[in-house]
Motif scaffolding. Structure first.
Motif, PDB file in Angstrom:
ATOM      1  N   THR A   1       5.156 -24.745  -9.490  1.00 21.93           N
ATOM      2  CA  THR A   1       4.870 -24.508  -8.078  1.00 21.93           C
ATOM      3  C   THR A   1       5.627 -23.297  -7.535  1.00 21.93           C
ATOM      4  O   THR A   1       5.099 -22.530  -6.721  1.00 21.93           O
ATOM      5  CB  THR A   1       5.238 -25.751  -7.242  1.00 21.93           C
ATOM      6  OG1 THR A   1       4.491 -26.873  -7.733  1.00 21.93           O
ATOM      7  CG2 THR A   1       4.936 -25.534  -5.758  1.00 21.93           C
ATOM      8  N   TYR A   2       6.860 -23.111  -8.012  1.00 22.36           N
ATOM      9  CA  TYR A   2       7.753 -22.155  -7.364  1.00 22.36           C
ATOM     10  C   TYR A   2       8.035 -20.865  -8.139  1.00 22.36           C
ATOM     11  O   TYR A   2       8.807 -20.037  -7.669  1.00 22.36           O
ATOM     12  CB  TYR A   2       9.106 -22.829  -7.070  1.00 22.36           C
ATOM     13  CG  TYR A   2       9.037 -23.936  -6.051  1.00 22.36           C
ATOM     14  CD1 TYR A   2       8.642 -23.693  -4.734  1.00 22.36           C
ATOM     15  CD2 TYR A   2       9.373 -25.245  -6.409  1.00 22.36           C
ATOM     16  CE1 TYR A   2       8.588 -24.723  -3.799  1.00 22.36           C
ATOM     17  CE2 TYR A   2       9.327 -26.272  -5.478  1.00 22.36           C
ATOM     18  CZ  TYR A   2       8.931 -26.011  -4.178  1.00 22.36           C
ATOM     19  OH  TYR A   2       8.862 -27.020  -3.250  1.00 22.36           O
TER      20      TYR A   2
ATOM     21  N   THR B   1       7.785 -17.796  -6.005  1.00 23.30           N
ATOM     22  CA  THR B   1       8.826 -17.743  -4.969  1.00 23.30           C
ATOM     23  C   THR B   1      10.170 -17.383  -5.570  1.00 23.30           C
ATOM     24  O   THR B   1      10.944 -16.610  -4.989  1.00 23.30           O
ATOM     25  CB  THR B   1       8.928 -19.112  -4.253  1.00 23.30           C
ATOM     26  OG1 THR B   1       7.638 -19.449  -3.725  1.00 23.30           O
ATOM     27  CG2 THR B   1       9.955 -19.065  -3.129  1.00 23.30           C
ATOM     28  N   TRP B   2      10.465 -17.932  -6.733  1.00 25.07           N
ATOM     29  CA  TRP B   2      11.737 -17.655  -7.407  1.00 25.07           C
ATOM     30  C   TRP B   2      11.748 -16.291  -8.103  1.00 25.07           C
ATOM     31  O   TRP B   2      12.799 -15.841  -8.564  1.00 25.07           O
ATOM     32  CB  TRP B   2      12.024 -18.742  -8.442  1.00 25.07           C
ATOM     33  CG  TRP B   2      12.229 -20.110  -7.847  1.00 25.07           C
ATOM     34  CD1 TRP B   2      12.577 -20.405  -6.566  1.00 25.07           C
ATOM     35  CD2 TRP B   2      12.062 -21.358  -8.519  1.00 25.07           C
ATOM     36  NE1 TRP B   2      12.659 -21.767  -6.400  1.00 25.07           N
ATOM     37  CE2 TRP B   2      12.345 -22.384  -7.578  1.00 25.07           C
ATOM     38  CE3 TRP B   2      11.701 -21.730  -9.826  1.00 25.07           C
ATOM     39  CZ2 TRP B   2      12.283 -23.747  -7.909  1.00 25.07           C
ATOM     40  CZ3 TRP B   2      11.649 -23.076 -10.156  1.00 25.07           C
ATOM     41  CH2 TRP B   2      11.932 -24.078  -9.206  1.00 25.07           C
TER      42      TRP B   2
ATOM     43  N   ASP C   1      10.244 -31.866  -6.970  1.00 24.08           N
ATOM     44  CA  ASP C   1      11.429 -31.069  -7.268  1.00 24.08           C
ATOM     45  C   ASP C   1      12.530 -31.851  -7.976  1.00 24.08           C
ATOM     46  O   ASP C   1      13.602 -31.302  -8.252  1.00 24.08           O
ATOM     47  CB  ASP C   1      12.029 -30.519  -5.961  1.00 24.08           C
ATOM     48  CG  ASP C   1      11.033 -29.654  -5.201  1.00 24.08           C
ATOM     49  OD1 ASP C   1      10.203 -29.006  -5.861  1.00 24.08           O
ATOM     50  OD2 ASP C   1      11.091 -29.622  -3.957  1.00 24.08           O
TER      51      ASP C   1
END
Length: 614
Positions: free
Chosen positions: A313-314, A317-318, A349
């Motif tokens: 998912t991230y 973003t990361w 998470d």
């Protein structure tokens, strides 16, 4: 037969003479017994002890908060020799974690964030000032949510963590909404999710470790579930994280996972967590996970929330490649498997692992096992990339190291380390006697200071905790106790944790890993006798003064000669003290010094002008 002249008269007086002689003998016998009993003038011990102790009635020492915003200044004539206050730039001085000293050390593996204490000639010989406007913190539980701005006047976190709901600035207070990087819905909701897998509600989980805790909201919200979390974070660019935590009334220390072992015994914690703590878990052959494994009890839980969990998912973003994050999570899970941890949950998470009860059901053939020395010998010892061996068991269903009762029954039950005879000189009988003794001592303390047990004292420290009897006798949701086991004392900290209490190893010749003004009540029994000829009494007392809040209380118990030396120094430290007899009476050579640190703040000019004649 004829009588000699006067013989009849002599016989008539004989009974009277005998009676007089017997009476005198009785009087002298009773007088001698009275003298030997400890109440007569002929007893040198009776004469000597009151002369040394000068004990006074304890009725005139007022522990109630009554501070005003008073700066410390020098009177025109200083009659009492005093330690002078430090410059205001030292108001948040942390001797072994100072920024300027830290920058001289390598940054590899966070070495520069570890403990680096000043040399003997670099130690401050002055009193750390409180900032102007300092106030006694809000009582618990209000302190969990509100902190006076004047006590911790730093706003950087309100800007850097604004979107994460860590802390908000409102007028003259900070508000802590209970948010966090990985729990935007609040710490309560986050803990509810953990509790769907981990038996938090029934007392099975009592002690927890939060690595990289931020402002310790996780620990703050666990407290109402009767779980004590030991939180730590480094003194880094995010100002005053640990200071905020302690100001809120939450257990915390300045600390970091670097190259030195954590200052806790093996098998101490029932649960540990990393909530986006940014610790490189796969680095150094998994050394940091192995250190968590050392302090985690068999059957304990490890929670990882944040990178690399939920990388799908991230990853954008990361700003990290998918393959890199996928490989990182796979590596974490491989290390966990080698450590005998089983993944029990992964959603969103959060990932939850459980350490197995023993090594009968797992194989560690490919994992280096640490050498068979004490896994509790950790003070300044280098961390190693090896697994701490499980205590031996005879059955696959047996809990390695011994099964614990659920809290609160666990508090006074005989700990497994005592049952198994692992602490020399500590038996089941001596453990129970210690509990009785500390209940007696604490009852006496409450008569000396009637605020003990109220919401006035939240953060409490026992500087020489022994078996944890003082903390157990005080146990209350209104307070928590940091049980310190000195590195030169008998190693009993494992017993403290098995009772469901928390604590730390420390050498009192050095500064403690906390900010100034973080404890409301400090207790020490036999500490100064323990450190006799090890370091200076005044250095230990100055450190106590640094970490004690204005109008905080002290209770010091020790031999009369030692306590008199201590009392003489405290008279130069702006403490109000009284010497009190042992609860068993004046003939017992052990005495109790009780007192309170006076309220004073540093000069608004930033410079201190008080002089000293010590």
């Amino acid at each position: 037969m004829a009588l000699k002249p006067g013989a009849s008269a002599s016989r008539g007086q004989s009974p009277v003479s005998i009676f007089v002689v017997l009476g005198l003998c009785c009087i002298f016998y009773l007088l001698g017994a009275w003298q030997r009993s400890g109440f007569g003038k002929g007893d040198s011990l009776t004469l000597d002890i009151p002369k040394k102790t000068e004990c006074v009635i304890f009725k005139d020492l007022n522990f109630e908060s009554h501070h005003n915003d008073i700066e410390i200044n020098v009177p025109t004539e200083v009659k009492v020799r005093v330690f002078k206050p430090c410059d205001m730039k030292f108001r948040d001085y942390t001797p072994c974690q100072e920024q300027d000293a830290a920058m001289k050390f390598p940054r590899d593996n966070m070495i520069y964030r570890e403990r680096h204490c000043p040399s003997e000639d670099e130690k401050l010989q002055c009193l750390i000032p409180a900032p102007k406007g300092y106030k006694t913190p809000f009582p618990w539980p209000k302190s969990r949510d509100y902190v006076y701005y004047a006590n911790v006047p730093y706003k950087s976190l309100t800007v850097e963590k604004a979107v994460q709901n860590w802390v908000q600035y409102q007028g003259d207070v900070f508000k802590f909404p209970g948010g966090g990087t990985m729990f935007p819905q609040g710490a309560d909701a986050y803990i509810d999710e953990l509790a769907s897998v981990i038996p938090i509600a029934d007392g099975s989980v009592r002690t927890a470790l939060d690595t990289g805790c931020g402002v310790a909201s996780w620990g703050a919200y666990l407290l109402k579930r009767n779980v004590l979390a030991m939180s730590f974070a480094p003194r880094d660019n995010h100002e005053a994280q640990v200071q905020f935590a302690l100001e809120r009334g939450v257990p915390a220390i300045i600390g970091v996972l670097g190259t030195i072992k954590l200052p806790y015994p093996s098998g101490a914690f029932d649960m540990a967590q990393c909530s986006r703590c940014l610790i490189p878990w796969t680095a150094n052959e998994g050394m940091y996970m192995m250190e968590v494994d050392r302090v985690l009890r068999p059957g304990g839980y490890w929670v990882l929330s944040g990178p690399p969990i939920n990388w799908k998912t991230y990853y954008q973003t990361w700003k990290r490649p998918k393959k890199e994050l996928q490989a990182e999570q796979r590596s974490i899970e491989e290390i966990a498997e080698k450590l005998c941890w089983e993944k029990k949950y992964e959603k969103g998470d959060i990932a939850i692992f459980r350490k197995k009860l023993n090594d009968k059901t797992c194989k560690r053939n490919s994992t280096p096992i640490c050498e068979a020395r004490s896994s509790d010998d950790v003070w300044y010892e280098k961390m190693e990339a090896c697994a701490t061996p499980f205590p031996k068991v005879s059955s696959s269903k047996e809990v390695a190291g011994g099964e614990l009762k659920k809290f609160p029954a666990r508090l006074n039950a005989i700990p497994p380390r005592v049952v198994n005879g692992l602490i020399p000189g500590v038996t089941e009988g001596s453990y129970e006697e210690d509990n009785k003794l500390w209940k007696k001592h604490v009852n006496a303390y409450k008569k000396m200071n009637k605020l003990i047990g109220s919401t006035r004292y939240r953060n409490v420290m026992d500087m020489n905790a022994g078996l944890g009897g003082f903390a157990a006798a005080l146990e209350s949701p209104k307070l928590w106790v940091m049980n310190v086991v000195p590195t030169i004392a008998k190693n009993t900290l494992g017993i403290v944790y098995e009772r469901g209490l928390i604590g730390i190893y420390h050498d009192w010749c050095e500064g403690f890993s906390t900010y100034p003004r973080t404890y409301d009540l400090i207790h020490a029994s036999g500490l100064f006798s323990l450190y006799k000829n090890k370091c200076k009494i005044e250095d230990i007392l100055l450190e106590m003064d640094r970490i004690l809040r204005p109008e905080g209380a002290i209770i010091l118990r020790d031999e009369v000669d030692v306590i008199n030396k201590v009392r003489k120094i405290t008279g130069a430290m702006r403490w109000d003290t009284k010497l009190v007899d042992h609860e068993d009476g004046p003939l017992v050579p052990e005495k109790v010094l009780v007192g309170m640190k006076q309220y004073w703040v540093g000069s608004s000019s930033g410079n201190s002008t008080m002089t000293t004649d010590i």
